[in-house]
Design a protein around this motif. Structure first.
Motif, short mmCIF file in Angstrom:
data_model
loop_
_atom_site.label_atom_id
_atom_site.label_comp_id
_atom_site.label_asym_id
_atom_site.label_seq_id
_atom_site.Cartn_x
_atom_site.Cartn_y
_atom_site.Cartn_z
N ARG A 172 16.73 -6.24 37.90
CA ARG A 172 15.45 -6.24 38.61
C ARG A 172 15.63 -6.64 40.07
O ARG A 172 14.66 -6.59 40.85
CB ARG A 172 14.47 -7.21 37.92
N GLY A 173 16.82 -7.06 40.43
CA GLY A 173 17.12 -7.37 41.82
C GLY A 173 18.04 -6.31 42.41
O GLY A 173 18.11 -5.19 41.92
N VAL A 174 18.73 -6.69 43.47
CA VAL A 174 19.70 -5.79 44.10
C VAL A 174 21.03 -5.92 43.35
O VAL A 174 21.75 -6.91 43.53
CB VAL A 174 19.87 -6.14 45.59
N VAL A 175 21.33 -4.95 42.52
CA VAL A 175 22.51 -5.01 41.68
C VAL A 175 23.79 -5.14 42.50
O VAL A 175 24.68 -5.93 42.19
CB VAL A 175 22.58 -3.79 40.74
N GLU A 176 23.88 -4.36 43.58
CA GLU A 176 25.10 -4.37 44.38
C GLU A 176 25.42 -5.75 44.94
O GLU A 176 26.58 -6.04 45.25
CB GLU A 176 25.00 -3.35 45.51
N ALA A 177 24.41 -6.59 45.08
CA ALA A 177 24.66 -7.95 45.58
C ALA A 177 25.57 -8.72 44.63
O ALA A 177 26.54 -9.36 45.06
CB ALA A 177 23.34 -8.69 45.77
N GLN A 178 25.27 -8.64 43.33
CA GLN A 178 26.09 -9.37 42.36
C GLN A 178 27.47 -8.75 42.20
O GLN A 178 28.43 -9.43 41.82
CB GLN A 178 25.39 -9.43 41.00
N LEU A 179 27.58 -7.45 42.48
CA LEU A 179 28.87 -6.77 42.35
C LEU A 179 29.71 -6.90 43.62
O LEU A 179 30.90 -6.56 43.60
CB LEU A 179 28.64 -5.28 42.06
N SER A 180 29.12 -7.39 44.69
CA SER A 180 29.78 -7.40 45.99
C SER A 180 30.92 -8.43 46.06
O SER A 180 30.77 -9.57 45.59
CB SER A 180 28.76 -7.72 47.09
N ILE B 32 31.65 -10.00 48.52
CA ILE B 32 31.18 -11.08 49.41
C ILE B 32 30.85 -12.33 48.61
O ILE B 32 31.11 -13.45 49.07
CB ILE B 32 29.95 -10.61 50.22
N LEU B 33 30.29 -12.16 47.41
CA LEU B 33 29.99 -13.33 46.58
C LEU B 33 31.27 -14.03 46.16
O LEU B 33 31.31 -15.26 46.06
CB LEU B 33 29.18 -12.93 45.35
N ARG B 34 32.32 -13.27 45.91
CA ARG B 34 33.59 -13.90 45.54
C ARG B 34 34.21 -14.64 46.73
O ARG B 34 34.94 -15.59 46.55
CB ARG B 34 34.56 -12.87 44.98
N GLU B 35 33.90 -14.19 47.92
CA GLU B 35 34.34 -14.92 49.11
C GLU B 35 33.59 -16.25 49.22
O GLU B 35 34.16 -17.24 49.67
CB GLU B 35 34.10 -14.08 50.36
N GLY C 133 16.90 -11.21 39.49
CA GLY C 133 18.21 -11.02 40.09
C GLY C 133 18.32 -11.63 41.47
O GLY C 133 17.63 -12.60 41.81
N LEU C 134 19.20 -11.06 42.30
CA LEU C 134 19.37 -11.50 43.68
C LEU C 134 18.72 -10.49 44.62
O LEU C 134 18.71 -9.29 44.36
CB LEU C 134 20.86 -11.61 44.02
N THR C 135 18.21 -11.00 45.74
CA THR C 135 17.62 -10.13 46.75
C THR C 135 18.69 -9.54 47.67
O THR C 135 18.44 -8.58 48.38
CB THR C 135 16.60 -10.89 47.60
N GLY C 136 19.88 -10.13 47.66
CA GLY C 136 20.98 -9.68 48.50
C GLY C 136 22.12 -10.69 48.42
O GLY C 136 22.02 -11.70 47.72
N VAL C 137 23.19 -10.42 49.15
CA VAL C 137 24.36 -11.31 49.07
C VAL C 137 24.09 -12.67 49.69
O VAL C 137 24.84 -13.64 49.45
CB VAL C 137 25.58 -10.66 49.74
N ASP C 138 23.05 -12.79 50.50
CA ASP C 138 22.72 -14.07 51.13
C ASP C 138 21.59 -14.81 50.42
O ASP C 138 21.09 -15.82 50.94
CB ASP C 138 22.34 -13.85 52.60
N ASP C 139 21.20 -14.34 49.26
CA ASP C 139 20.15 -15.01 48.49
C ASP C 139 20.63 -16.42 48.13
O ASP C 139 21.68 -16.59 47.51
CB ASP C 139 19.86 -14.21 47.21
N PRO C 140 19.87 -17.46 48.49
CA PRO C 140 20.28 -18.84 48.18
C PRO C 140 20.37 -19.13 46.69
O PRO C 140 20.97 -20.13 46.30
CB PRO C 140 19.20 -19.69 48.85
N ALA C 141 19.77 -18.27 45.86
CA ALA C 141 19.83 -18.48 44.41
C ALA C 141 21.27 -18.50 43.90
O ALA C 141 21.56 -19.12 42.88
CB ALA C 141 19.03 -17.41 43.68
N PHE C 142 22.19 -17.82 44.60
CA PHE C 142 23.59 -17.83 44.17
C PHE C 142 24.13 -19.26 44.18
O PHE C 142 24.89 -19.65 43.29
CB PHE C 142 24.43 -16.92 45.07
N TYR C 143 23.75 -20.03 45.18
CA TYR C 143 24.16 -21.43 45.25
C TYR C 143 23.30 -22.30 44.34
O TYR C 143 23.81 -23.17 43.63
CB TYR C 143 24.08 -21.94 46.69
#
Length: 333
Positions: free
Chosen positions: A126-134, A136-139, A90-100
């Protein structure tokens, strides 16, 4: 201590316990709804992809290229993403570069700049679920819409997205050295009970011509993971009772189409977004198994009032399988 005083204390304890349960027990309350304003006299067109987030490796970029080509040709309305969005954990947080690295910079075609309606897979948990739900990612990328469970109304079609990972006993009983983020899920029994009730209620109240349920995990599959017993026992009866047309999923890294001979439900697996499993297939009734492809690819769906056309494509854009599902608009006639 008088009898009245004892009764008063007991009442207070019961009230405090009830109030505390309301605070800590996860409640879906009512599934969040999204609306897609479909143009009149035009089919609904969308792509389905799953199990993709590998920073472009395992042919993810090639699949993305073909999705872009077909997306332009069909002028798609949106993309349905069936989970396992970011491997391995998953993602480690909303700033995880994997999103890009796995999403923004991979699905760059103009035709794919539409909303991606997404659910979580087991790897995402397995990562921080709230990051993908945030939000902030849509921003960061306005395409990204990811919730645990929700409803998408698209005119004649209503989609019911279901969070399937918490159903799996193995992830709780035998996590295989993996750590899962169960914040927002525990207590599990209450979470699943609320979710099942909400899905059942929403399906029963729906007057859409087509009802499609979307989740990450398989219900019926000839693939590697096999049928998800927990979903067969708990979710499938709800699908059958509410005359669901299709269940769309990922999890198995393949492309697959099964038509249940009893219920008529179409099980559509589109888990070929990147890494695939070669030669990993279990025996299945040949009259039900319409396609099993153990390679990368994706699926397109075009829906009108009268029929749904389904096409599976490989990594080079080659058509692997087509199927047309008719809709009887007068079943009692």
């Amino acid at each position: 201590m008088t009898s009245c005083l004892k009764e008063s204390m007991v009442f207070r304890v019961i009230f405090i316990t009830f109030f505390f349960c309301l605070l800590v027990a996860p409640s879906i309350a009512e599934l969040q709804r999204f609306k897609h304003n479909q143009k009149a006299n035009r089919p609904l067109n969308f792509l389905v992809i799953g199990d993709w987030g590998r920073k472009g490796t395992y042919n993810q970029t090639l699949v993305a290229k073909q999705m872009g080509i077909l997306g332009e040709k069909q002028d798609i309305d949106f993309v349905i993403n069936v989970g396992d969005n970011f491997y391995e954990d998953g993602l480690t947080g909303v700033d995880d570069p994997a999103f890009y690295e796995s999403f923004v910079n991979i699905y760059t075609a103009p035709s794919l700049q539409k909303t991606w309606y997404s659910v979580l897979g087991n790897h995402d948990y397995r990562g921080v679920v709230e990051a993908q739900l945030s939000p902030i990612l849509r921003e960061k990328d306005s395409r990204w819409v990811c919730l645990r469970s929700f409803i998408l109304n698209a005119g004649i079609v209503e989609f019911f997205f279901v969070d399937t990972t918490p159903f799996k006993d193995d992830y709780f009983d035998d996590p295989e050295d993996h750590t899962y983020d169960w914040n927002g899920v525990i207590p599990r029994e209450a979470y699943l009970s609320n979710l099942l009730k909400d899905v059942d209620s929403a399906l029963a109240q729906s007057d859409a011509t087509w009802k499609i349920v979307v989740g990450h995990h398989t219900i019926k599959t000839a693939g590697h993971h096999g049928n998800t017993v927990e979903l067969e026992e708990q979710l499938l009866p709800i699908l059958k009772a509410n005359n669901v047309d299709a269940y769309i999923n990922g999890h198995d890294h393949c492309l697959e189409h099964i038509v249940d001979s009893e219920s008529g439900i179409h099980y559509l697996t589109s888990g070929g977004g990147s890494k695939a499993w070669r030669g990993d297939i279990k025996p299945w009734k040949p009259e039900e198994l319409k396609l099993y492809y153990d390679g990368q690819g994706f699926m397109s769906v075009q829906i009108t009032k009268n029929k749904a056309d389904i096409v599976f494509y490989d990594v080079f854009g080659k058509v692997l399988h087509t199927s047309s599902i008719p809709k009887d608009l007068n079943p009692a006639a």
